[in-house]
Design an enzyme around this catalytic site. Sequence first.
Site, PDB file in Angstrom:
ATOM      1  N   TYR A  81     -14.989 -44.261  -6.777  1.00  0.00           N
ATOM      2  CA  TYR A  81     -14.314 -45.535  -6.394  1.00  0.00           C
ATOM      3  C   TYR A  81     -14.353 -46.601  -7.520  1.00  0.00           C
ATOM      4  O   TYR A  81     -15.350 -46.396  -8.452  1.00  0.00           O
ATOM      5  CB  TYR A  81     -14.711 -46.072  -4.917  1.00  0.00           C
ATOM      6  CG  TYR A  81     -16.239 -46.364  -4.881  1.00  0.00           C
ATOM      7  CD1 TYR A  81     -16.658 -47.211  -5.089  1.00  0.00           C
ATOM      8  CD2 TYR A  81     -17.017 -45.193  -4.297  1.00  0.00           C
ATOM      9  CE1 TYR A  81     -18.204 -47.626  -4.757  1.00  0.00           C
ATOM     10  CE2 TYR A  81     -18.279 -45.459  -4.147  1.00  0.00           C
ATOM     11  CZ  TYR A  81     -19.101 -46.807  -4.446  1.00  0.00           C
ATOM     12  OH  TYR A  81     -20.326 -46.857  -4.345  1.00  0.00           O
ATOM     13  N   LYS A 133     -32.473 -38.894  -3.014  1.00  0.00           N
ATOM     14  CA  LYS A 133     -32.183 -38.219  -1.963  1.00  0.00           C
ATOM     15  C   LYS A 133     -32.972 -37.020  -1.365  1.00  0.00           C
ATOM     16  O   LYS A 133     -33.376 -36.838  -0.199  1.00  0.00           O
ATOM     17  CB  LYS A 133     -30.574 -38.013  -1.795  1.00  0.00           C
ATOM     18  CG  LYS A 133     -29.671 -39.036  -1.801  1.00  0.00           C
ATOM     19  CD  LYS A 133     -28.198 -38.587  -1.787  1.00  0.00           C
ATOM     20  CE  LYS A 133     -27.231 -39.876  -1.783  1.00  0.00           C
ATOM     21  NZ  LYS A 133     -25.839 -39.376  -1.715  1.00  0.00           N
ATOM     22  N   ASN A 137     -29.934 -39.382   2.772  1.00  0.00           N
ATOM     23  CA  ASN A 137     -29.401 -40.597   2.265  1.00  0.00           C
ATOM     24  C   ASN A 137     -29.833 -41.838   3.187  1.00  0.00           C
ATOM     25  O   ASN A 137     -29.513 -43.130   3.024  1.00  0.00           O
ATOM     26  CB  ASN A 137     -28.239 -40.737   2.177  1.00  0.00           C
ATOM     27  CG  ASN A 137     -27.000 -40.825   3.413  1.00  0.00           C
ATOM     28  OD1 ASN A 137     -27.403 -40.365   4.421  1.00  0.00           O
ATOM     29  ND2 ASN A 137     -25.986 -41.269   3.164  1.00  0.00           N
ATOM     30  N   SER A 196     -24.149 -51.187  -5.976  1.00  0.00           N
ATOM     31  CA  SER A 196     -24.306 -50.680  -4.655  1.00  0.00           C
ATOM     32  C   SER A 196     -23.615 -51.867  -3.849  1.00  0.00           C
ATOM     33  O   SER A 196     -23.877 -53.127  -3.756  1.00  0.00           O
ATOM     34  CB  SER A 196     -25.582 -50.369  -4.167  1.00  0.00           C
ATOM     35  OG  SER A 196     -25.489 -50.138  -2.605  1.00  0.00           O
ATOM     36  N   ARG A 197     -22.502 -51.284  -2.845  1.00  0.00           N
ATOM     37  CA  ARG A 197     -22.039 -52.187  -1.936  1.00  0.00           C
ATOM     38  C   ARG A 197     -22.505 -52.261  -0.442  1.00  0.00           C
ATOM     39  O   ARG A 197     -21.911 -52.780   0.442  1.00  0.00           O
ATOM     40  CB  ARG A 197     -20.337 -51.808  -1.852  1.00  0.00           C
ATOM     41  CG  ARG A 197     -19.562 -51.916  -3.141  1.00  0.00           C
ATOM     42  CD  ARG A 197     -18.159 -51.561  -3.021  1.00  0.00           C
ATOM     43  NE  ARG A 197     -17.678 -51.703  -4.341  1.00  0.00           N
ATOM     44  CZ  ARG A 197     -16.311 -52.332  -4.404  1.00  0.00           C
ATOM     45  NH1 ARG A 197     -15.954 -52.787  -3.526  1.00  0.00           N
ATOM     46  NH2 ARG A 197     -15.736 -52.297  -5.995  1.00  0.00           N
ATOM     47  N   SER A 198     -23.758 -51.320  -0.405  1.00  0.00           N
ATOM     48  CA  SER A 198     -24.363 -51.259   0.965  1.00  0.00           C
ATOM     49  C   SER A 198     -24.704 -52.588   1.427  1.00  0.00           C
ATOM     50  O   SER A 198     -24.555 -52.753   2.673  1.00  0.00           O
ATOM     51  CB  SER A 198     -25.399 -50.306   0.659  1.00  0.00           C
ATOM     52  OG  SER A 198     -24.952 -49.103   0.494  1.00  0.00           O
ATOM     53  N   GLY A 210     -13.054 -42.548  -2.933  1.00  0.00           N
ATOM     54  CA  GLY A 210     -14.324 -42.476  -2.024  1.00  0.00           C
ATOM     55  C   GLY A 210     -14.560 -43.606  -1.062  1.00  0.00           C
ATOM     56  O   GLY A 210     -15.553 -43.363  -0.536  1.00  0.00           O
ATOM     57  N   THR A 235     -29.650 -43.546  -2.360  1.00  0.00           N
ATOM     58  CA  THR A 235     -28.773 -43.188  -3.308  1.00  0.00           C
ATOM     59  C   THR A 235     -29.405 -42.621  -4.399  1.00  0.00           C
ATOM     60  O   THR A 235     -30.653 -42.503  -4.186  1.00  0.00           O
ATOM     61  CB  THR A 235     -27.785 -44.272  -3.977  1.00  0.00           C
ATOM     62  OG1 THR A 235     -26.750 -43.818  -4.483  1.00  0.00           O
ATOM     63  CG2 THR A 235     -28.432 -45.478  -4.775  1.00  0.00           C
ATOM     64  N   ASP A 251     -23.546 -38.847   4.451  1.00  0.00           N
ATOM     65  CA  ASP A 251     -22.635 -38.591   3.614  1.00  0.00           C
ATOM     66  C   ASP A 251     -21.717 -37.341   4.287  1.00  0.00           C
ATOM     67  O   ASP A 251     -20.363 -37.576   4.218  1.00  0.00           O
ATOM     68  CB  ASP A 251     -23.077 -37.846   2.145  1.00  0.00           C
ATOM     69  CG  ASP A 251     -23.759 -39.106   1.404  1.00  0.00           C
ATOM     70  OD1 ASP A 251     -23.307 -40.240   1.682  1.00  0.00           O
ATOM     71  OD2 ASP A 251     -24.735 -38.627   0.605  1.00  0.00           O
TER      72      ASP A 251
END
Length: 276
Positions: free
Chosen positions: A214, A67, A88, A17-19, A235, A63, A102
């Site tokens: 992505y 959800k 989310n 995850s890049r969150s 994405g 994620t 989203d």
Amino acid sequence: MLTGTRLAVWGDPIAHSRSPRLHAAAYRVLGLDWEYGRRRVSEDRFDAELAGLDATWRGLSLTMPLKHAAARAATVLDRHAQVTGAVNTLLLGAEPHGFNTDVGGLVRALREQGVDEAPAARILGAGATATSALVALADLGARRVEVVARRPDAVAALTALGEALGVLVTASGFHEASSDRVAVTIATLPGGTDLGAQADRLAAAGGVLVDVVYGNWPTPLAAAWERAGGVAFSGYGMLLHQALLQVRVFACGDPGTALPEEPAVLAAMRRALVGD
């Protein structure tokens, strides 16, 4: 003594995850000393993990596969969460509020690419992400959406949702997809899916392609669009803009309320996304 404000992204798997980097960049610009981490949480552990949070926790990003569990845990749902049945973003408190950013993230990403309306569109795949894609297209004024799936019978839930949204949803297999031109195609297929010659046929009349995956780019689908002289984007835009809407929720309580210095926040998040 309880100190600080905590947030995190939960899911399984979660290491990719890049969150955390996106949210950390936003809170630095906003001057908020908030901690945003990540935690691997399976669906069967979600309720217990949620119940174990103390008052320092302000919210969660969710994620897969959490959800739907998050939607059940929320006391209040925003419109996008209601129609998709997926959350989310959880804003915690005595009455947890659930949001689906989203949908709005995809709408913002499409508009950023110049797609302000899409009266006719196509969705590739019929999984969970296709639901958010259909709602996003409805928000962009779609009246006709073809869902192309390996099993057209799997589109039944999307057809019913389309009826509720005022969108005619038709189903087809990849070998029988319509050749009618559409404004936009949203691909919700697993990363690396190669449709062979079918991709070239879809690209010829597919409008702008959003491939929600992505990472490895271009994907085989994106390459087909490029061969056809079309426009394809990944994405990353959806990821970026859904995260911005999450920051709005955590900072302001509402995805519709703009942040202070929002252009600077978005620019910092965009730099964090690409690793600069």
